[in-house]
Design a protein around this motif. Structure first.
Motif, PDB file in Angstrom:
ATOM      1  N   SER A  67     -27.900   0.731   1.021  1.00  0.00           N
ATOM      2  CA  SER A  67     -27.748   0.702  -0.417  1.00  0.00           C
ATOM      3  C   SER A  67     -26.317   0.399  -0.828  1.00  0.00           C
ATOM      4  N   PRO A  68     -26.119  -0.169  -2.035  1.00  0.00           N
ATOM      5  CA  PRO A  68     -24.779  -0.487  -2.500  1.00  0.00           C
ATOM      6  C   PRO A  68     -23.903   0.759  -2.561  1.00  0.00           C
ATOM      7  N   VAL A  69     -22.613   0.533  -2.426  1.00  0.00           N
ATOM      8  CA  VAL A  69     -21.680   1.647  -2.412  1.00  0.00           C
ATOM      9  C   VAL A  69     -20.791   1.574  -3.639  1.00  0.00           C
ATOM     10  N   ALA A  70     -19.944   2.585  -3.769  1.00  0.00           N
ATOM     11  CA  ALA A  70     -19.056   2.661  -4.913  1.00  0.00           C
ATOM     12  C   ALA A  70     -17.985   1.579  -4.848  1.00  0.00           C
ATOM     13  N   GLN A  71     -17.220   1.493  -5.927  1.00  0.00           N
ATOM     14  CA  GLN A  71     -16.179   0.473  -5.973  1.00  0.00           C
ATOM     15  C   GLN A  71     -15.119   0.704  -4.906  1.00  0.00           C
ATOM     16  N   SER A  72     -14.696  -0.380  -4.309  1.00  0.00           N
ATOM     17  CA  SER A  72     -13.636  -0.357  -3.323  1.00  0.00           C
ATOM     18  C   SER A  72     -12.462  -1.159  -3.851  1.00  0.00           C
ATOM     19  N   GLU A  73     -11.348  -1.118  -3.128  1.00  0.00           N
ATOM     20  CA  GLU A  73     -10.143  -1.790  -3.596  1.00  0.00           C
ATOM     21  C   GLU A  73      -9.417  -2.476  -2.452  1.00  0.00           C
ATOM     22  N   ILE A  74      -8.683  -3.526  -2.785  1.00  0.00           N
ATOM     23  CA  ILE A  74      -7.776  -4.173  -1.845  1.00  0.00           C
ATOM     24  C   ILE A  74      -6.363  -3.996  -2.390  1.00  0.00           C
ATOM     25  N   LEU A  75      -5.502  -3.385  -1.617  1.00  0.00           N
ATOM     26  CA  LEU A  75      -4.114  -3.182  -2.007  1.00  0.00           C
ATOM     27  C   LEU A  75      -3.229  -4.144  -1.223  1.00  0.00           C
ATOM     28  N   PHE A  76      -2.413  -4.918  -1.925  1.00  0.00           N
ATOM     29  CA  PHE A  76      -1.474  -5.823  -1.266  1.00  0.00           C
ATOM     30  C   PHE A  76      -0.229  -5.018  -0.877  1.00  0.00           C
ATOM     31  N   VAL A  77      -0.183  -4.630   0.392  1.00  0.00           N
ATOM     32  CA  VAL A  77       0.931  -3.829   0.901  1.00  0.00           C
ATOM     33  C   VAL A  77       2.186  -4.683   1.027  1.00  0.00           C
ATOM     34  N   GLY A  78       2.023  -5.940   1.422  1.00  0.00           N
ATOM     35  CA  GLY A  78       3.148  -6.866   1.547  1.00  0.00           C
ATOM     36  C   GLY A  78       2.669  -8.286   1.420  1.00  0.00           C
ATOM     37  N   THR A  79       3.489  -9.147   0.809  1.00  0.00           N
ATOM     38  CA  THR A  79       3.129 -10.566   0.644  1.00  0.00           C
ATOM     39  C   THR A  79       4.290 -11.476   1.030  1.00  0.00           C
ATOM     40  N   LEU A 114       7.714  -7.570   1.379  1.00  0.00           N
ATOM     41  CA  LEU A 114       7.920  -7.379   2.807  1.00  0.00           C
ATOM     42  C   LEU A 114       6.750  -7.941   3.604  1.00  0.00           C
ATOM     43  N   ASN A 115       6.652  -7.588   4.880  1.00  0.00           N
ATOM     44  CA  ASN A 115       5.682  -8.212   5.792  1.00  0.00           C
ATOM     45  C   ASN A 115       4.272  -8.227   5.220  1.00  0.00           C
ATOM     46  N   THR A 116       3.606  -9.351   5.415  1.00  0.00           N
ATOM     47  CA  THR A 116       2.264  -9.551   4.886  1.00  0.00           C
ATOM     48  C   THR A 116       1.286  -8.532   5.449  1.00  0.00           C
ATOM     49  N   SER A 117       0.572  -7.870   4.556  1.00  0.00           N
ATOM     50  CA  SER A 117      -0.386  -6.835   4.958  1.00  0.00           C
ATOM     51  C   SER A 117      -1.231  -6.465   3.753  1.00  0.00           C
ATOM     52  N   ILE A 118      -2.469  -6.076   4.009  1.00  0.00           N
ATOM     53  CA  ILE A 118      -3.310  -5.519   2.950  1.00  0.00           C
ATOM     54  C   ILE A 118      -3.942  -4.223   3.443  1.00  0.00           C
ATOM     55  N   LEU A 119      -4.370  -3.406   2.502  1.00  0.00           N
ATOM     56  CA  LEU A 119      -5.123  -2.195   2.816  1.00  0.00           C
ATOM     57  C   LEU A 119      -6.433  -2.231   2.046  1.00  0.00           C
ATOM     58  N   TRP A 146       4.408   2.067  -1.845  1.00  0.00           N
ATOM     59  CA  TRP A 146       3.106   1.933  -2.495  1.00  0.00           C
ATOM     60  C   TRP A 146       2.135   3.085  -2.254  1.00  0.00           C
ATOM     61  N   PHE A 147       2.141   3.700  -1.079  1.00  0.00           N
ATOM     62  CA  PHE A 147       1.130   4.705  -0.784  1.00  0.00           C
ATOM     63  C   PHE A 147       1.173   5.902  -1.739  1.00  0.00           C
ATOM     64  N   PRO A 148       2.335   6.473  -2.036  1.00  0.00           N
ATOM     65  CA  PRO A 148       2.343   7.579  -3.004  1.00  0.00           C
ATOM     66  C   PRO A 148       1.825   7.165  -4.376  1.00  0.00           C
ATOM     67  N   SER A 149       2.162   5.952  -4.813  1.00  0.00           N
ATOM     68  CA  SER A 149       1.746   5.488  -6.142  1.00  0.00           C
ATOM     69  C   SER A 149       0.236   5.365  -6.260  1.00  0.00           C
ATOM     70  N   TYR A 150      -0.429   5.036  -5.138  1.00  0.00           N
ATOM     71  CA  TYR A 150      -1.869   4.820  -5.168  1.00  0.00           C
ATOM     72  C   TYR A 150      -2.656   5.927  -4.477  1.00  0.00           C
ATOM     73  N   GLY A 151      -1.975   7.021  -4.172  1.00  0.00           N
ATOM     74  CA  GLY A 151      -2.671   8.182  -3.613  1.00  0.00           C
ATOM     75  C   GLY A 151      -3.269   7.944  -2.252  1.00  0.00           C
ATOM     76  N   ILE A 152      -2.623   7.155  -1.424  1.00  0.00           N
ATOM     77  CA  ILE A 152      -3.132   6.865  -0.087  1.00  0.00           C
ATOM     78  C   ILE A 152      -2.480   7.818   0.910  1.00  0.00           C
ATOM     79  N   ARG A 153      -3.264   8.686   1.518  1.00  0.00           N
ATOM     80  CA  ARG A 153      -2.712   9.658   2.469  1.00  0.00           C
ATOM     81  C   ARG A 153      -3.083   9.333   3.904  1.00  0.00           C
ATOM     82  N   THR A 154      -4.334   9.032   4.159  1.00  0.00           N
ATOM     83  CA  THR A 154      -4.777   8.772   5.524  1.00  0.00           C
ATOM     84  C   THR A 154      -4.817   7.269   5.815  1.00  0.00           C
ATOM     85  N   ILE A 155      -4.712   6.925   7.086  1.00  0.00           N
ATOM     86  CA  ILE A 155      -4.971   5.568   7.561  1.00  0.00           C
ATOM     87  C   ILE A 155      -6.104   5.697   8.568  1.00  0.00           C
TER      88      ILE A 155
END
Length: 364
Positions: A67-79, A114-119, A146-155
């Motif tokens: 079944s479909p899931v809730a909304q997800s997000e892509i965060l541009f960590v670096g470009t 900084l270095n190209t990366s997404i989360l 970026w992680f504190p601003s977007y509430g990202i604690r775990t990887i």
């Protein structure tokens, strides 16, 4: 199958590239329509987070997806590029002032990249997973920003595109998470890149060499091949590309999002994996030409015309493109806007189309 539906979420910190006019909503493939890309005309740029719905999971016994899931997000960590922006060489050049790096050194300036990366912040009905693509040598600096601003604690996982320093140089910094937040982090890596890691990060792989009491990153390595795999129930399809002659790198497809951060050529066998791509995030190092290891904007535009995604964002851009404060290389940037407007929307309400028709462009 995984599907992507996205919108741009307003937020205090923003990722700017090229602004698009209002256009028709994206179609829904395996679930209800969540939202559409609708940034304001011209004046408002892309936010750093793209909000999306990713429908994923192994097929059930009757051949249907879960079944479909809730909304997800892509965060541009670096470009940015391998050395990041600003560059020391630009800031110390007595003969020439780099307008991009001069701006980027200012506190909070958006040109600092900084270095190209997404989360991928992937939401399911029962949990949320943070899946990082690449942890380069500036990863910890980006996480601090970026992680504190977007509430990202775990990887919850790290997926590696290739074994250059701007993709794996930050693996040692994952110790902050495995020492203080979670027991370990899974790392998904191709065999050839794992062999490199055995040399560059030998102590993270062969933990018997660690001095007793030393607290290094606790990583669980998973070998991936050029076929789909699952990370926390999200299907990820590798997109094999060349990153210089004879050097294989991986892009990744999750849902209808295709991410190719380091590429100099796309082999023919990869194009079928890019069909029906709705959002393409692709390497475009320079505004004028390609290098031996990276697409430049002209070649990237050729590939966009061939792949025909509904939206494209360029990443890995060096300081020769000032994309936040002025119109350097404006013809090239307008070409990108013009092409994307005309292919993503037949809508008569697109107020930018008439304006763009009178501007230089070869995006036919």
């Amino acid at each position: 199958m995984v599907s992507f539906l996205g919108t741009l979420r307003p937020c205090t910190a923003s990722f700017s590239s090229v602004s698009f006019p209002k256009c028709r909503p994206l179609p829904s493939f395996s679930g209800p329509k969540i939202a559409s890309f609708r940034p304001k005309i011209a004046s408002v740029s892309f936010t750093r987070t793209i909000q999306a719905s990713l429908h994923s999971g192994p097929e059930s016994d009757n051949g249907t997806t879960q079944s479909p899931v809730a909304q997800s997000e892509i965060l541009f960590v670096g470009t940015g590029t391998s050395e990041g922006i600003p560059r020391v060489s630009c800031l110390t050049n007595p003969l020439k002032t780099c307008p991009v790096c001069s701006k980027a050194k200012e506190p909070g300036n958006k040109n600092k990249r900084l270095n190209t990366s997404i989360l991928i912040r992937y939401s399911t009905p029962s949990a949320q997973s943070n899946i990082l693509i690449d942890a380069g040598k500036f990863f910890y600096h980006s996480a601090l920003r970026w992680f504190p601003s977007y509430g990202i604690r775990t990887i919850d996982a790290v997926v590696i595109t290739h074994s250059h320093a701007d993709a794996i140089g930050g693996l040692d910094d994952l110790r902050d998470w495995t020492n203080n937040v979670q027991p370990s982090i899974p790392i998904y890596v191709a065999p050839r890149d794992f062999e490199v890691m055995k040399k560059t990060h030998y102590y993270l792989i062969d933990t018997s060499v660690i001095i007793p009491g030393a607290a290094v990153s606790a990583l669980d390595f998973h070998i991936i091949h050029e076929r789909p795999f699952y990370v926390n129930n999200l299907k990820i399809t590798p997109l094999p590309v060349w990153h210089g002659p004879g050097y294989r790198s991986l892009g990744f497809r999750f849902g209808n999002v295709c991410y190719i951060s380091d590429v100099s050529d796309i082999p023919e066998e990869t194009y079928p994996l890019l069909e029906d791509c709705e959002l393409l995030i692709m390497d475009a190092l320079r505004p004028d030409r390609s290098s031996s290891t990276h697409f430049g904007l002209p070649r990237a535009l050729e590939e966009v015309r061939k792949i025909r995604p509904m939206r494209t964002l360029f990443t890995g851009i060096r300081c020769t493109s000032l994309i936040f404060t002025c119109n350097i290389y404006s013809i090239n940037i307008l070409e990108v806007i013009n092409y994307l407007v005309l292919v993503c929307s037949k809508c008569k309400k697109c107020k930018m189309i008439q304006r763009l028709k009178s501007m230089p462009s070869n995006a036919n």
